[in-house]
Every structure is written in C-alpha cells, then in structure tokens.
Design a protein around this motif. Structure first.
Motif, PDB file in Angstrom:
ATOM      1  N   ARG A   1       0.964  -1.098  -0.009  1.00 41.84           N
ATOM      2  CA  ARG A   1       0.121   0.090  -0.129  1.00 41.84           C
ATOM      3  C   ARG A   1       0.884   1.397   0.007  1.00 41.84           C
ATOM      4  NH1 ARG A   1      -3.870   2.769   4.247  1.00 41.84           N
ATOM      5  NH2 ARG A   1      -5.478   3.582   2.823  1.00 41.84           N
ATOM      6  N   LEU A   2       0.438   2.329  -0.891  1.00 41.32           N
ATOM      7  CA  LEU A   2       1.162   3.690  -0.817  1.00 41.32           C
ATOM      8  C   LEU A   2       0.911   4.438   0.171  1.00 41.32           C
ATOM      9  CD1 LEU A   2       3.122   5.478  -2.286  1.00 41.32           C
ATOM     10  CD2 LEU A   2       1.158   6.027  -3.913  1.00 41.32           C
ATOM     11  N   SER A   3       1.552   5.139   0.854  1.00 39.99           N
ATOM     12  CA  SER A   3       1.605   6.390   1.522  1.00 39.99           C
ATOM     13  C   SER A   3       2.145   7.591   0.930  1.00 39.99           C
ATOM     14  CB  SER A   3       2.273   6.500   2.831  1.00 39.99           C
ATOM     15  OG  SER A   3       1.305   5.418   3.948  1.00 39.99           O
ATOM     16  N   LEU A   4       1.342   8.532   0.468  1.00 41.19           N
ATOM     17  CA  LEU A   4       1.733   9.577  -0.194  1.00 41.19           C
ATOM     18  C   LEU A   4       1.581  10.993   0.781  1.00 41.19           C
ATOM     19  CD1 LEU A   4       2.583  10.877  -3.013  1.00 41.19           C
ATOM     20  CD2 LEU A   4       0.095  11.177  -3.422  1.00 41.19           C
ATOM     21  N   ILE A   5       2.450  11.729   0.620  1.00 42.45           N
ATOM     22  CA  ILE A   5       2.687  12.952   1.418  1.00 42.45           C
ATOM     23  C   ILE A   5       2.992  14.173   0.943  1.00 42.45           C
ATOM     24  CG2 ILE A   5       4.235  13.784   3.552  1.00 42.45           C
ATOM     25  CD1 ILE A   5       5.152  11.013   3.925  1.00 42.45           C
ATOM     26  N   THR A   6       2.163  15.149   0.944  1.00 40.57           N
ATOM     27  CA  THR A   6       2.393  16.569   0.649  1.00 40.57           C
ATOM     28  C   THR A   6       2.689  17.227   1.730  1.00 40.57           C
ATOM     29  OG1 THR A   6       0.852  16.247  -1.398  1.00 40.57           O
ATOM     30  CG2 THR A   6       0.976  18.510  -0.235  1.00 40.57           C
ATOM     31  N   ALA A   7       3.663  18.119   1.629  1.00 32.78           N
ATOM     32  CA  ALA A   7       4.055  19.061   2.841  1.00 32.78           C
ATOM     33  C   ALA A   7       3.877  20.649   2.155  1.00 32.78           C
ATOM     34  CB  ALA A   7       5.792  19.072   3.096  1.00 32.78           C
ATOM     35  N   CYS A   8       3.407  21.168   2.881  1.00 33.13           N
ATOM     36  CA  CYS A   8       2.894  22.671   2.346  1.00 33.13           C
ATOM     37  C   CYS A   8       2.827  23.678   3.457  1.00 33.13           C
ATOM     38  CB  CYS A   8       1.334  22.352   1.881  1.00 33.13           C
ATOM     39  SG  CYS A   8       0.129  21.908   3.067  1.00 33.13           S
ATOM     40  N   TRP A   9       2.928  25.036   3.059  1.00 32.19           N
ATOM     41  CA  TRP A   9       2.844  26.321   3.861  1.00 32.19           C
ATOM     42  C   TRP A   9       2.536  27.431   2.826  1.00 32.19           C
ATOM     43  CZ3 TRP A   9       6.040  30.829   4.150  1.00 32.19           C
ATOM     44  CH2 TRP A   9       5.590  31.550   5.191  1.00 32.19           C
ATOM     45  N   ASN A  10       1.311  28.025   3.067  1.00 35.29           N
ATOM     46  CA  ASN A  10       0.666  29.127   2.555  1.00 35.29           C
ATOM     47  C   ASN A  10       0.884  28.933   1.024  1.00 35.29           C
ATOM     48  OD1 ASN A  10       0.371  30.707   4.957  1.00 35.29           O
ATOM     49  ND2 ASN A  10       1.988  31.976   4.713  1.00 35.29           N
ATOM     50  N   SER A  11       0.331  27.583   0.467  1.00 31.30           N
ATOM     51  CA  SER A  11       0.242  27.147  -0.702  1.00 31.30           C
ATOM     52  C   SER A  11      -1.060  27.273  -1.407  1.00 31.30           C
ATOM     53  CB  SER A  11       0.770  25.694  -0.778  1.00 31.30           C
ATOM     54  OG  SER A  11       1.907  25.687   0.033  1.00 31.30           O
TER      55      SER A  11
ATOM     56  N   GLU B   1       0.341  22.547  11.802  1.00 29.97           N
ATOM     57  CA  GLU B   1       0.963  23.111  13.027  1.00 29.97           C
ATOM     58  C   GLU B   1       2.291  23.458  12.678  1.00 29.97           C
ATOM     59  OE1 GLU B   1       0.981  19.206  14.981  1.00 29.97           O
ATOM     60  OE2 GLU B   1       2.690  18.645  13.926  1.00 29.97           O
ATOM     61  N   PRO B   2       2.729  24.352  13.428  1.00 35.76           N
ATOM     62  CA  PRO B   2       4.260  25.132  13.257  1.00 35.76           C
ATOM     63  C   PRO B   2       5.177  23.758  13.110  1.00 35.76           C
ATOM     64  CG  PRO B   2       3.271  26.010  14.968  1.00 35.76           C
ATOM     65  CD  PRO B   2       2.208  24.868  14.747  1.00 35.76           C
ATOM     66  N   ASP B   3       6.115  24.069  11.874  1.00 34.99           N
ATOM     67  CA  ASP B   3       7.361  22.867  12.141  1.00 34.99           C
ATOM     68  C   ASP B   3       8.497  23.805  11.506  1.00 34.99           C
ATOM     69  OD1 ASP B   3       7.381  23.696   9.037  1.00 34.99           O
ATOM     70  OD2 ASP B   3       5.966  22.319   8.473  1.00 34.99           O
TER      71      ASP B   3
ATOM     72  N   LYS C   1       7.458  14.290   9.663  1.00 32.61           N
ATOM     73  CA  LYS C   1       6.202  14.162  10.339  1.00 32.61           C
ATOM     74  C   LYS C   1       5.397  12.973   9.500  1.00 32.61           C
ATOM     75  CE  LYS C   1       6.051  18.555  12.736  1.00 32.61           C
ATOM     76  NZ  LYS C   1       5.273  19.799  12.830  1.00 32.61           N
ATOM     77  N   GLY C   2       5.224  13.511   8.116  1.00 33.44           N
ATOM     78  CA  GLY C   2       4.494  12.513   7.469  1.00 33.44           C
ATOM     79  C   GLY C   2       5.024  11.264   7.408  1.00 33.44           C
ATOM     80  N   ILE C   3       6.258  10.901   7.352  1.00 33.18           N
ATOM     81  CA  ILE C   3       6.687   9.472   7.463  1.00 33.18           C
ATOM     82  C   ILE C   3       6.320   8.911   8.679  1.00 33.18           C
ATOM     83  CG2 ILE C   3       8.945   7.896   7.726  1.00 33.18           C
ATOM     84  CD1 ILE C   3      10.233  10.197   5.719  1.00 33.18           C
ATOM     85  N   ALA C   4       6.584   9.619   9.658  1.00 25.31           N
ATOM     86  CA  ALA C   4       6.163   8.990  11.125  1.00 25.31           C
ATOM     87  C   ALA C   4       4.605   8.665  11.396  1.00 25.31           C
ATOM     88  CB  ALA C   4       6.474  10.131  12.248  1.00 25.31           C
TER      89      ALA C   4
END
Length: 256
Positions: A3-13, A62-64, A73-76
C-alpha cells in the motif's frame, strides 16, 4: 499487496495546492493513504485541501521547522509499505502515475521506483521549461551529483528503517543529502519508469535564481564530505552545468 502512503508538505500554498490535490484525486490507483502536512498556513491552504482533497485521508496544520521536518512528520504518521512525496507546487502528469509505480512494487524485491520530471512555467503550466531525465542512482552517479528527481522517487518503508529520515541540518539540500545517503550506503534494487511522472513549477527555494543554486550546491558538496563521498569539485561543477544545459535543451525540444 503493498500500500502507498503519499505525503504533501505545504505552507501558505493556496495559489497552487489545488492543482496538487486534484491530480491525486484523478489517480486510477484505487487505494492509497494521502497525508497533507501543513506548517500552520495563514492563507486558505487548508480550506482548499478540505474542499478539493477528496482522497486526503489525514491532514494536520501546525508549526514546523521547514519542509524536511514536515516530511519526517509525514513519514512518522504514515502506515503504508511504500512512501512517496508530492510537493504543494507539483502535480502528476497523468492519472496512471501511481498505478504504474505500485505495479512495479508488485515485485517484493524492488526497493525503489523513480522516473522523470518536467519543470513548467509557474503560471502557464502547459509551457515546459526543462525536462529532468533521472539517471540510475549508482554510487558513481551520486558522486557526480546526479540523482533521481525527488518528487518521482518512491521507496519502501524498509529503506527509511535502514537509512533514517531527512536531516534538518541541510535546509537547502535535505532531499539531496537523503538520496545520497540512501544510494551511497545501501545496496538497493530499483526500477526506472521512462516517463514524465511529475510537473513541477519552476522557481522555489532551490530551483530559482543563480544565488539559490549556488547555496544548494554548496550544501550538496558539504553532504558529500559528511558522507565520505569524494569527487573533484571541478568535475562536480561541470556535471551540474552540463546536466542543467541538457534539461533546458530537452525542454526546448519538447515545445517544438
């Protein structure tokens, strides 16, 4: 079946993330875990994610400490057997990208799947500026500064278990340091998909002006030293210049 886990990181996007999540909506892969990790945006990013992200399974704001902290954080938080990333100014080039990736992972011996990427105009995303053709991640290519385009890179979770996650000390090149660490220290089995998988808007923290490129490549050279990768500076610089020239040439040819 993996199964795939896909992660998008964003900030003011807010300007671009709609394209990102809609391209995931369109994927023909029937089952995936899609995580959006936001750095406490103050614009409409999360409202757009909530409205448009039909395949988002979890979202946190949340702040990062930057994009690589968000990646970690996404991996965890992820639970899939395979992990991939799609940044908030990128989008998939076709609806079958993720299905093609996971078909390659049906072979349990495969650790890595990667492909190609195009840089597009930030406003007119039909206009191709550069084409990144990923080279095999051999130790020799890693020493020369060549590596797969990170948004096209999918790894089994066991690779993270062996190599660790993103080092927050490399603010300009955390993704490159991670890939060098993975491919220089581990013996992995990979599959290259010879197709454009991702369209990336040009610009950004490490893809913009000359000064940003210099900062990034200095960080890459530091990572090489830290990892014990030795390659002459002149050769490294020439490979980088030639690679950028070839990317632009392919971009021009693609628009003819």
């Amino acid at each position: 079946m993996a199964r795939l886990s896909l992660i998008t990181a964003c900030w003011n996007s807010a300007r671009t993330i709609g394209d990102t999540v809609r391209s995931v909506n369109e994927q023909t892969l029937p089952d995936l875990e899609y995580l959006v990790i936001d750095g406490a945006s103050t614009d409409d990013t999360m409202a757009i994610v909530a409205r448009e992200g039909r395949r988002v399974t979890a979202a946190v704001s949340e702040p990062d400490r930057g994009i690589f902290d968000a990646y970690n954080k996404g991996i965890a938080r992820s639970t899939g057997d395979v992990i991939g990333f799609l940044n908030s100014d990128d989008f998939y080039a076709s609806p079958t990208v993720l299905a093609d990736v996971m078909a390659a992972f049906e072979d349990e011996t495969i650790d890595v799947v990667y492909g190609d990427l195009t840089y597009v105009d930030p406003v007119n995303t039909d206009k191709i500026e550069r084409v990144w053709r990923s080279r095999p991640p051999t130790k020799a290519n890693i020493a020369r500064g060549h590596h797969p385009a990170h948004p096209t890179l999918f790894l089994r979770r066991r690779v993270y278990n062996q190599a660790g996650v993103f080092d927050l000390g490399y603010r300009q090149a955390g993704d490159v340091e991670f890939m060098m660490r993975v491919f220089h220290t581990l013996d992995l089995k990979w599959v290259y998909l010879p197709k454009i998988m991702v369209r990336m808007r040009s610009g950004g923290a490490t893809g913009g002006n000359f000064a940003s490129l210099i900062r990034q490549n200095r960080a890459v050279r530091k990572a090489q030293v830290d990892l014990g990768i030795r390659y002459p500076l002149v050769g490294f610089a020439l490979h980088k210049i030639m690679d950028r020239f070839q990317q632009r040439l392919r971009g021009r040819m693609a628009t003819l």
